[in-house]
Structures are given as C-alpha cells and as structure tokens.
Design a protein around this motif. Structure first.
Motif, PDB file in Angstrom:
ATOM      1  N   GLN A 210       0.840  -1.195   0.000  1.00  0.00           N
ATOM      2  CA  GLN A 210       0.000   0.000   0.000  1.00  0.00           C
ATOM      3  C   GLN A 210       0.877   1.247   0.000  1.00  0.00           C
ATOM      4  O   GLN A 210       1.991   1.230   0.525  1.00  0.00           O
ATOM      5  N   ALA A 211       0.355   2.310  -0.593  1.00  0.00           N
ATOM      6  CA  ALA A 211       1.077   3.578  -0.566  1.00  0.00           C
ATOM      7  C   ALA A 211       1.091   4.122   0.855  1.00  0.00           C
ATOM      8  O   ALA A 211       0.220   3.808   1.670  1.00  0.00           O
ATOM      9  N   TYR A 212       2.081   4.946   1.152  1.00  0.00           N
ATOM     10  CA  TYR A 212       2.231   5.539   2.490  1.00  0.00           C
ATOM     11  C   TYR A 212       2.909   6.891   2.315  1.00  0.00           C
ATOM     12  O   TYR A 212       3.807   7.046   1.489  1.00  0.00           O
ATOM     13  N   ILE A 213       2.466   7.889   3.088  1.00  0.00           N
ATOM     14  CA  ILE A 213       3.093   9.206   3.020  1.00  0.00           C
ATOM     15  C   ILE A 213       3.157   9.801   4.421  1.00  0.00           C
ATOM     16  O   ILE A 213       2.232   9.625   5.235  1.00  0.00           O
ATOM     17  N   SER A 214       4.253  10.475   4.737  1.00  0.00           N
ATOM     18  CA  SER A 214       4.426  11.087   6.051  1.00  0.00           C
ATOM     19  C   SER A 214       3.537  12.325   6.177  1.00  0.00           C
ATOM     20  O   SER A 214       3.082  12.891   5.175  1.00  0.00           O
ATOM     21  N   GLU A 215       3.331  12.755   7.417  1.00  0.00           N
ATOM     22  CA  GLU A 215       2.528  13.957   7.639  1.00  0.00           C
ATOM     23  C   GLU A 215       3.174  15.175   6.996  1.00  0.00           C
ATOM     24  O   GLU A 215       2.495  16.015   6.403  1.00  0.00           O
ATOM     25  N   GLU A 216       4.499  15.276   7.109  1.00  0.00           N
ATOM     26  CA  GLU A 216       5.198  16.438   6.549  1.00  0.00           C
ATOM     27  C   GLU A 216       4.970  16.552   5.042  1.00  0.00           C
ATOM     28  O   GLU A 216       4.645  17.627   4.530  1.00  0.00           O
ATOM     29  N   ARG A 217       5.128  15.431   4.328  1.00  0.00           N
ATOM     30  CA  ARG A 217       4.940  15.463   2.881  1.00  0.00           C
ATOM     31  C   ARG A 217       3.478  15.696   2.511  1.00  0.00           C
ATOM     32  O   ARG A 217       3.171  16.405   1.550  1.00  0.00           O
TER      33      ARG A 217
END
Length: 339
Positions: free
Chosen positions: A131-138
């Motif tokens: 699954q895709a994942y992205i940090s809060e900052e990005r």
C-alpha cells in the motif's frame, strides 16, 4: 573659577542620579533575564501533536519497509500514513473511514498470509507491492492551506474505526481497492488467476464528471506498441499489419476486457493494461495512421472497493459499514485482533 565649582558639583550629582535611574531597573531585571527574554525552543508549526492510536490498533506493532529502511510503528500510526496516500482527504468522512478499515484489513491479511517480505518486514510503502504511504510532513506540503483540516479528517477516520476489519468467515479478507470503475466493479477471477467469493462484481455509483481523467486516450506508434507487447508476451506474432495485433476481445459485464488475443495468443486484459500502462482494463482501441489508439474508462484494476464510488455513497448518506458490505460480498465488519 571658584564660582563654577557649585555648578560642576551640581552637574555631577545630576549625572549620578540619572545613572541610578537607568541602572536600577537593570539590577532588578538581570537576575530574571533568562526567564524574561530567552527564546523558547522553536515549535514546528507544520505538524500538530503526534497521532495516538486507539486501544486496539496500538496493540499491533508492524515492521514497515520504507525504501531500504525497516521502521517499527503501531498499526494505527501506519494506517494514518496509508489513508493520507491512498484516498483524497477531501472525500467525505465516511468514505475515509471505509478506506481506513479496508487498509487495516489488507494489512492484517498480509500479516497472516506471510506477506511479500519474509521476516524482514510485515509490509512496505510501495503501492505496487503493498500500500502507498506518506508522512505527515509530505502530505501537508501537498495539501497546502487545507492541511490542518485534512490531517484531522484522516486521523479521525483511523481512530473512529479502531480495530475494525472486514471479515469473511471470521478472517480478514484481501481488501483490495481501486480509484474508479466503469459503473461496475469486477470479480477477482476476471482479473487474476483465482476467484474469491467476497470479491465479486457489484454496481458502483461513480460520478464521472468529477473524476479526473475518468476517460483517457493513449496512442502508440507501431514501434512503441510492438516493443511493449513483445516484452510482456514474447510468444506473440506481431509480424502482420498493426490493425490485427489485438483481436477477439471478450468483455465482462462492466465492459472491461477479460481476455484478448495479442498476436494470436490469448491473454488477460489486465496484462495488456499493465504492459501498455493503461489506466484500466476497460479499454477499446483502433488503428489510425499507423498507430494504435486506446480509449480507456476508469482507473485501477476494478476489483473491490471503488474509492470514488465510496465517496458518492458517503455523499448520499451511507456510513462506512454500508459502503464496505456493498463492495465486499457476504462480509461482516467487526473488531479484530490478530492472534
């Protein structure tokens, strides 16, 4: 000269008094200068307080492969990153909750089935694998002025579905999902080798006028198309005219290509979609001016939950349980803890 002495004496006294007036406040302030004037540690205004998982999600610790690094985090923290990446945060709250439960279920299924990474990790952040994942900052950088509202919506979706999973026979399902379908989802057996009872074709209420690139057009020169098709199907015979390279397509009830002959070899439409990089397997084509032109509807493999369909259901008043039991056949939605 003697007459000036009192004047000088008076000036000296005045100078001392003025100095006292200036120095006295400093004498009072200096002992407390650190408390009054020292700067506090800088605050990162781009992120809020760290997310705290719900009671059930917090019990499961994951090893997440992010690039070449394995990071440990609890299930809830991981799911927030997945929902940020996998579904537009502008969607209705119940759609986001449905996405959170689908992502949680997919993760639990991966853990129980052994996943793709052996003992190294439970799951990864590559959307083509897990699954895709992205940090809060990005995510905040992408969201701009809506960042606070969107982050709150995503965190709420995960926390308010704490521990909830989609179950078939009491076991977490392979809860796949896609962006948008062509009015109907597809059965797993129409796309992949094996069929699954809970991944069957159902109606999907897409609002086509609000889906970016719902209809897309792609064209290839003969050389481009031949290179891509032969790389995927080396046994195909593409020696004839370009107009005969693809023939005898069999479509399913959703209009997606189930099978098609490529250079005389019958293959899954999903494999042609992958080989040519089309947005979905719901495609038609024509030969024009020595090129193959493809007309494509929807985005994704078409199996399981349609995200845009889920958002339309949420807009019409459905809650996340109704959305999930619509897209996944014969399932229940309930709390689940891995054994």
């Amino acid at each position: 000269m003697k007459r000036n002495h009192p004047v000088r004496q008076s000036m000296a006294v005045s100078g001392l008094l003025l100095a006292a007036l200036f120095l006295l406040p400093l004498a009072v302030i200096v002992p407390f200068r650190a408390e009054l004037f020292d700067r506090e540690p800088p605050v990162d205004e781009t992120e809020g307080a760290p997310f705290v998982s719900g009671e059930l999600d917090a019990r499961t610790t994951l090893k997440v492969l992010d690039g070449d690094t394995v990071v440990e985090m609890d299930l809830g923290t991981y799911l927030v990153g997945v929902v940020r990446a996998e579904m537009p945060a502008s969607f209705h709250q119940e759609a986001l909750k449905a996405q959170a439960v689908a992502a949680r279920t997919y993760t639990l299924h991966k853990i129980q089935s052994g996943g793709n990474h052996g003992e190294q990790a439970d799951i990864c952040t590559d959307s083509t694998c897990c699954q895709a994942y992205i940090s809060e900052e990005r995510a905040r950088a992408n969201w701009g002025g809506d960042a606070d509202d969107y982050e709150a919506k995503v965190e709420t979706a995960v926390k308010e579905t704490d521990g909830q999973a989609i179950l078939y026979g009491g076991v977490p399902i392979l809860a796949v999902f896609h962006s948008s379908s062509a009015g109907l989802t597809r059965a797993a057996g129409e796309v992949w080798l094996n069929d699954l009872p809970y991944l069957q074709a159902v109606e999907s209420p897409e609002e086509t006028d609000r889906i970016p690139n719902y209809y897309s057009r792609v064209e290839f020169t003969a050389a481009e198309c031949k290179e891509k098709l032969l790389a995927a199907f080396p046994e195909a015979d593409l020696s004839g005219p370009i107009s005969g390279w693809l023939q005898n397509a069999v479509t399913d009830s959703a209009g997606s290509v189930e099978t098609v002959e490529v250079g005389g070899v019958t293959v899954k439409g999903a494999r042609v979609r992958s080989a040519l990089g089309l947005r979905s397997a719901c495609f038609d084509w024509e030969a024009r001016d020595g090129k193959l032109v493809f007309y494509v509807t929807g985005y994704g493999h078409g199996v399981g939950m349609s995200q845009y369909g889920a958002d339309k259901m949420a807009a019409d008043g459905a809650d996340y349980r109704e959305i999930l039991t619509h897209y996944y056949t014969g399932v229940t939605v309930d709390s689940y803890l891995p054994g």
